[in-house]
Write an enzyme that holds these catalytic residues in place. Structure first.
Site, PDB file in Angstrom:
ATOM      1  N   THR A 144      -4.504  -2.516  -1.863  1.00  0.00           N
ATOM      2  CA  THR A 144      -3.579  -3.553  -1.430  1.00  0.00           C
ATOM      3  C   THR A 144      -3.838  -4.021   0.003  1.00  0.00           C
ATOM      4  O   THR A 144      -3.906  -5.218   0.253  1.00  0.00           O
ATOM      5  CB  THR A 144      -2.122  -3.093  -1.630  1.00  0.00           C
ATOM      6  N   GLY A 182       2.841   2.164  -2.403  1.00  0.00           N
ATOM      7  CA  GLY A 182       2.960   2.662  -3.764  1.00  0.00           C
ATOM      8  C   GLY A 182       4.152   2.142  -4.546  1.00  0.00           C
ATOM      9  O   GLY A 182       4.608   2.790  -5.486  1.00  0.00           O
ATOM     10  N   LYS A 183       4.636   0.947  -4.164  1.00  0.00           N
ATOM     11  CA  LYS A 183       5.783   0.358  -4.873  1.00  0.00           C
ATOM     12  C   LYS A 183       5.499   0.167  -6.357  1.00  0.00           C
ATOM     13  O   LYS A 183       6.317   0.517  -7.203  1.00  0.00           O
ATOM     14  CB  LYS A 183       6.122  -1.030  -4.307  1.00  0.00           C
ATOM     15  N   THR A 184       4.337  -0.399  -6.661  1.00  0.00           N
ATOM     16  CA  THR A 184       4.050  -0.720  -8.055  1.00  0.00           C
ATOM     17  C   THR A 184       3.895   0.539  -8.894  1.00  0.00           C
ATOM     18  O   THR A 184       4.426   0.621 -10.006  1.00  0.00           O
ATOM     19  CB  THR A 184       2.803  -1.615  -8.139  1.00  0.00           C
ATOM     20  N   SER A 185       3.211   1.544  -8.353  1.00  0.00           N
ATOM     21  CA  SER A 185       3.077   2.807  -9.089  1.00  0.00           C
ATOM     22  C   SER A 185       4.448   3.412  -9.366  1.00  0.00           C
ATOM     23  O   SER A 185       4.727   3.874 -10.476  1.00  0.00           O
ATOM     24  CB  SER A 185       2.246   3.812  -8.293  1.00  0.00           C
ATOM     25  N   GLY A 224       0.784  -1.227   0.000  1.00  0.00           N
ATOM     26  CA  GLY A 224       0.000   0.000   0.000  1.00  0.00           C
ATOM     27  C   GLY A 224       0.819   1.282   0.000  1.00  0.00           C
ATOM     28  O   GLY A 224       0.252   2.368  -0.014  1.00  0.00           O
ATOM     29  N   ASP A 236       3.110  -7.950  -7.719  1.00  0.00           N
ATOM     30  CA  ASP A 236       2.030  -7.467  -6.874  1.00  0.00           C
ATOM     31  C   ASP A 236       0.704  -8.065  -7.345  1.00  0.00           C
ATOM     32  O   ASP A 236       0.266  -7.783  -8.452  1.00  0.00           O
ATOM     33  CB  ASP A 236       2.002  -5.935  -6.978  1.00  0.00           C
TER      34      ASP A 236
END
Lengths: 116, 589
Positions: B505, B23-26, B21, B48
């Site tokens: 997430t 924001g790793k993927t963003s 949550g 993810d």
């Protein structure tokens, strides 16, 4: 020559720390296995979680699991016949099955750390 | 192209790590686009399960390298760690299904259902990407939106872990046991670990929010990974609340201030790292345009945004507590990922029950110990104590090493020590400490801010079932023997409350915890959605945006996941002390 086969219960860690509390017995037994190995005895161990095929392929072991369940492991076969079930053998028993002398000067395995 | 430090002359491999949550993927997506826009050939690897990287780019990706046509030079790959672990389980268990008794097969599957198996299976999928293979030859940069844990890497580095079972295909296994069924060669795993630890090739980006608990956790990750050679680390504080938003909105001002305080008190280990701040954006991070703007600073706040959101009425924690109070006694366990506010909510429920004149024992694993200290001795009917997870884990480690490790050689001992650093070990140690108190729940309320996972319970109960048999054999008159597992399965005795946040997430993570508990025959009693902005009246455009984003997640929880649920609004002040904790239940505005 005698062949000893040990069918261990399933555990993701040999130490059992990730799951159920494995007995002190198990650690002592591992040392005993090394001891007989050093005396050129054919001894093999199979873990239910990693080598389930070894359990399925052996009709004696398979029948044992069907009758008594995984809870009744370990199972020890000597030359294919059931020698012991439900607990690990003492070093003296391993020595007797393998027909080797139990040397007194070698440190005894220390089972029964309060668990038995 | 950008003044962000973590993007300055990036090496071949970039890993983003942090809790769910943040924001790793963003960030990974935005980084991939930025580098591809600068004519670098980039491969983006996402693990993810909530990532929807494909959705972001408007195509289906899946478990194969797929070119992203809308961004030249960019390709992506999605790895599903759960699917990888399942494939591994099928390889081991498949051949004996229907051959060995069903109960035996189920037992084996449970052994292979832990977090370790998933970790190792995911790492196995990484391996080919980290070693120079045909697969990656065409790319300048490979970007991962996750990183392996220190535990996994250390295991792979231990010679003892490999000696038997990979060389001979058998022998005793550790947490690495899963690798026994994986096909790759030791040399390949070693090359992968070497690539990770090589600062010329690998950069680790720690992603955090400006929250004390999160920063503490990130500091631990930093130290753990630095200790095993991943020294090239950068810190990104994501989603910082901008000062410009604080005008005329007291909640916005409070959030801004809380974040600034957290940053001022940043753990020393992190303060040395090159650090970037990324300001919270007034738009959803979906689509190319939005992602391209994520790494660009000083955006004017979009005038189209709403500047008014009225508090929505959701079921309150107070009505959940009414229901709990009716039973007069029982075990109440709050469960959820770190940082969702379990300890605070457990304290609020305990204080409320005690306030009604009911006897309550609150036990927390609160790392900061503030809460337990401020509550101790302040209220009638309320007994508070604290279990320190680190102390308990250390005690358990020492106990195991002294009793079980005494016969082992150096390699075996190193392996046992690493097994004892697994996440499972901490869970078991803490649960054992808690289980001493669980028995009291027949006479009063016992409220805890943690609960064991279903996987741990199933493994622990394997001995429970065995001991039950033994006792029955010894004395057939004992029929009422009960294990902790049986107590937890009985809804009359135990209520498990899943705590989450109204974000994609965290909701998904809580749903996974629920699935895991169900496997152990335990049905969570209710869900609590904490820190909700939608449950408040706000004026700041950013907060209005966040409030409306939350609605979809709250709906998912209430319609799909939860039997009953409550929403706790985001508070202006930290709920410390009896008075504020009592208000926390009431303040569902």
């Amino acid at each position: 020559m005698t062949t000893i086969q040990v069918f261990d219960p399933a555990s993701c860690c040999s130490s059992g720390v990730c799951g159920s509390d494995v007995d002190q017995e198990l650690v002592g037994f591992s040392a005993d296995v090394d001891w007989v190995k050093q005396r050129d005895v054919a001894i093999e161990r199979f873990n239910l979680a990693q080598q389930p095929m070894a359990f399925a392929d052996n009709s004696t072991v398979k029948a044992f699991l069907e009758r008594s369940g995984a809870e009744a492991l370990p199972l020890i076969l000597v030359d294919g016949e059931v020698a012991l079930a439900g607990r690990y053998p003492q070093r003296s028993e391993l020595a007797r099955w393998a027909g080797i002398p139990l040397q007194e000067e070698v440190e005894e395995s220390s089972c029964c750390g309060g668990c038995c | 192209m950008t003044k962000l430090k973590f993007l300055n002359q990036p090496p071949r491999f970039l890993f983003f790590t942090g809790k769910g949550g943040v924001g790793k993927t963003s960030l990974a997506c935005a980084t991939a686009i930025t580098l591809a826009d600068a004519d670098q050939r980039v491969l983006l690897v996402s693990t993810d399960p909530a990532s929807n990287v494909g959705q972001v780019f408007g195509i289906t990706i899946g478990n194969q390298v797929t070119a992203i046509t809308s961004v030249p030079h960019l390709a992506a790959l999605e790895i599903d760690p759960q699917a990888a672990a399942q494939a591994y389980r099928d390889r081991i268990v498949g051949p004996v299904r229907g051959v060995l008794p069903d109960t035996v097969v189920k037992g084996i599957e449970e052994q292979l259902s832990g977090a370790c198996t998933t970790e190792i299976a995911a790492f196995d999928e990484f391996t080919a990407l980290l070693t120079d293979s045909v697969l990656t030859a065409d790319y300048d940069h490979i970007i991962f939106d996750t990183a392996p844990t220190g535990h996994t890497i250390r295991l792979l580095q231990l010679p003892g872990a490999w000696s038997d079972f990979l060389a001979e295909g058998k022998g005793d296994a550790s947490c690495l046991g899963p690798l026994a069924g994986l096909e790759k060669q030791r040399a390949q795993y070693k090359a992968a670990v070497d690539a990770l630890a090589d600062s010329q090739r690998t950069r680790l980006v720690l992603v955090a929010r400006a929250q004390q608990a999160t920063l503490r956790e990130v500091a631990r990750t930093h130290e753990e990974l630095a200790a095993i050679g991943l020294t090239k680390q950068f810190l990104v504080i994501n989603g910082l609340f901008p000062q410009a938003e604080t005008a005329q909105d007291p909640l916005a001002t409070a959030i801004f201030q809380r974040e600034q305080n957290a940053l001022a008190a940043i753990p020393e280990a992190l303060s040395q790292l090159p650090c970037d701040h990324i300001v919270l954006k007034p738009f959803n991070l979906v689509g190319l345009t939005a992602l391209r703007k994520l790494l660009v600073d000083d955006l004017p706040v979009d005038g189209e945004n709403k500047s008014n959101h009225h508090a929505i009425q959701f079921p309150s924690l107070s009505s959940l507590t009414d229901e709990i109070a009716k039973d007069g006694c029982g075990l109440i366990m709050l469960m959820g990922k770190g940082g969702v506010g379990k300890t605070t909510l457990a304290a609020a429920i305990a204080v409320n029950l005690a306030h009604r004149g009911l006897p309550v024992h609150l036990t927390t694993s609160d790392p900061a110990a503030h809460l337990s200290e401020t509550l101790s001795g302040t209220m009638d009917n309320l007994l508070v104590d604290r279990i320190d997870p680190h102390v308990e884990t250390e005690r358990y480690r020492q106990h195991v090493l002294e009793t079980k490790g005494s016969h082992l050689d150096a390699q075996g001992r190193a392996l046992l020590e690493e097994d004892l650093r697994s996440p499972c070990t901490e869970e078991i140690a803490v649960f054992q400490a808690f289980s001493r108190i669980i028995r009291e729940a027949g006479k009063k309320f016992v409220v805890m801010d943690t609960a064991p996972t279903g996987h741990t319970l199933l493994l622990l109960d394997a001995t429970g079932a065995y001991h039950r048999e033994v006792i029955k054999q010894m004395d057939p008159s004992i029929v009422h023997y009960s294990t902790p597992m049986m107590q937890l399965q009985n809804p009359k005795q135990t209520k498990i409350l899943l705590v989450t946040l109204a974000e994609t997430t965290p909701v998904l993570e809580a749903a996974n915890l629920q699935a895991d508990l169900r496997r152990a025959g335990i049905e969570p009693w209710a869900w609590i959605i904490n820190n909700s902005v939608a449950a408040r009246t706000v004026h700041s455009p950013l907060l209005c945006q966040r409030a409306s984003n939350e609605l979809a997640d709250i709906k998912t929880v209430s319609t799909i996941h939860a039997k009953r649920y409550a929403v706790v609004p985001l508070l202006q002040e930290e709920p410390i002390g009896v008075h504020r904790l009592l208000n926390l239940l009431r303040s569902s505005q």
